[in-house]
Motif scaffolding. Structure first.
Motif, short mmCIF file in Angstrom:
data_model
loop_
_atom_site.label_atom_id
_atom_site.label_comp_id
_atom_site.label_asym_id
_atom_site.label_seq_id
_atom_site.Cartn_x
_atom_site.Cartn_y
_atom_site.Cartn_z
N PRO A 79 -18.43 105.10 -46.32
CA PRO A 79 -18.79 103.84 -45.66
C PRO A 79 -19.30 104.11 -44.25
O PRO A 79 -18.94 105.11 -43.62
CB PRO A 79 -17.48 103.05 -45.65
N SER A 81 -18.46 102.95 -41.54
CA SER A 81 -17.37 103.07 -40.56
C SER A 81 -16.81 104.49 -40.47
O SER A 81 -16.10 104.80 -39.51
CB SER A 81 -16.24 102.09 -40.88
N GLU A 82 -17.11 105.36 -41.44
CA GLU A 82 -16.55 106.71 -41.45
C GLU A 82 -17.52 107.79 -40.97
O GLU A 82 -17.19 108.98 -41.01
CB GLU A 82 -16.02 107.06 -42.84
N ARG A 102 -24.95 104.46 -34.57
CA ARG A 102 -24.84 103.28 -35.43
C ARG A 102 -25.81 102.19 -34.98
O ARG A 102 -26.48 101.57 -35.81
CB ARG A 102 -23.40 102.76 -35.44
N GLU A 106 -28.56 100.78 -37.43
CA GLU A 106 -28.52 99.37 -37.81
C GLU A 106 -29.85 98.70 -37.48
O GLU A 106 -30.36 97.89 -38.26
CB GLU A 106 -27.36 98.66 -37.14
N ASP A 126 -22.73 96.63 -42.68
CA ASP A 126 -21.50 96.48 -41.90
C ASP A 126 -20.68 97.74 -42.13
O ASP A 126 -21.14 98.68 -42.80
CB ASP A 126 -20.74 95.20 -42.25
N GLY A 127 -19.50 97.79 -41.61
CA GLY A 127 -18.67 98.98 -41.71
C GLY A 127 -18.37 99.43 -43.12
O GLY A 127 -18.09 100.61 -43.35
N SER A 128 -18.45 98.53 -44.08
CA SER A 128 -18.14 98.89 -45.47
C SER A 128 -19.37 99.31 -46.27
O SER A 128 -19.24 99.75 -47.42
CB SER A 128 -17.44 97.72 -46.17
N THR A 129 -20.54 99.21 -45.69
CA THR A 129 -21.78 99.59 -46.39
C THR A 129 -21.72 101.07 -46.75
O THR A 129 -21.47 101.92 -45.89
CB THR A 129 -23.01 99.31 -45.51
N LEU A 130 -21.95 101.37 -48.03
CA LEU A 130 -21.88 102.76 -48.48
C LEU A 130 -23.19 103.50 -48.17
O LEU A 130 -24.28 103.00 -48.41
CB LEU A 130 -21.59 102.83 -49.97
#
Length: 147
Positions: A79, A81-82, A102, A106, A126-130
């Motif tokens: 993701p 976020s990582e 980021r 973005e 967003d932070g969960s986008t793979l």
């Protein structure tokens, strides 16, 4: 050097043709860019198989000329976020923090070209986008053909 060794390899296209692609290709050729990031949704939308470590790819410039062959050394899905600092710095775009990386990515992913490619005018991450995080090394530089 065999100037045809890259024939048949999948293309590695960085960004869209134009100044950004030219800058990224330059960073690959000078050794400062050894990682890249893609959106998993792009692979899914176009039915493309995910790349795997060991795969060779032909890097093309804005004129669709092969300028190098790279070997993928690591591919992982994570993701947004990582994404860590090492990956951000190794993208070779001068980022000194993950936040800076980021924001730049973005801005690109929220741009008209990506939204048009995905046929989604409201596409956002967003932070969960793979993401598909790739590391690579240049195995061959391909000079212009002599004509």
């Amino acid at each position: 050097m065999d100037r045809t060794a890259h024939e048949g390899l999948p293309k590695a296209e960085f960004a869209f043709p134009g100044p950004l692609r030219d800058a990224l290709v330059g960073a690959i050729l000078d050794g400062s860019k050894t990682s890249t990031t893609g959106l998993l949704v792009e692979y899914e939308k176009f039915g493309e198989a995910l790349p795997e470590a060991g795969r060779l790819e032909a890097v093309v410039d804005s004129a669709d000329r092969v300028v190098a062959v790279i070997e993928l050394t690591e591919v992982r899905i994570a993701p947004l976020s990582e994404v860590d600092l090492a990956h951000a710095v190794d993208e070779g775009e001068g980022y000194t923090s993950v936040a800076e990386w980021r924001a730049g990515h973005e801005s690109f992913w929220h741009g008209a070209e990506i939204r048009a490619e995905l046929d989604d005018p409201g596409f956002t991450v967003d932070g969960s986008t793979l993401l598909v995080l790739q590391r690579f090394r240049v195995v061959e530089r391909v000079g212009p053909a002599v004509g």
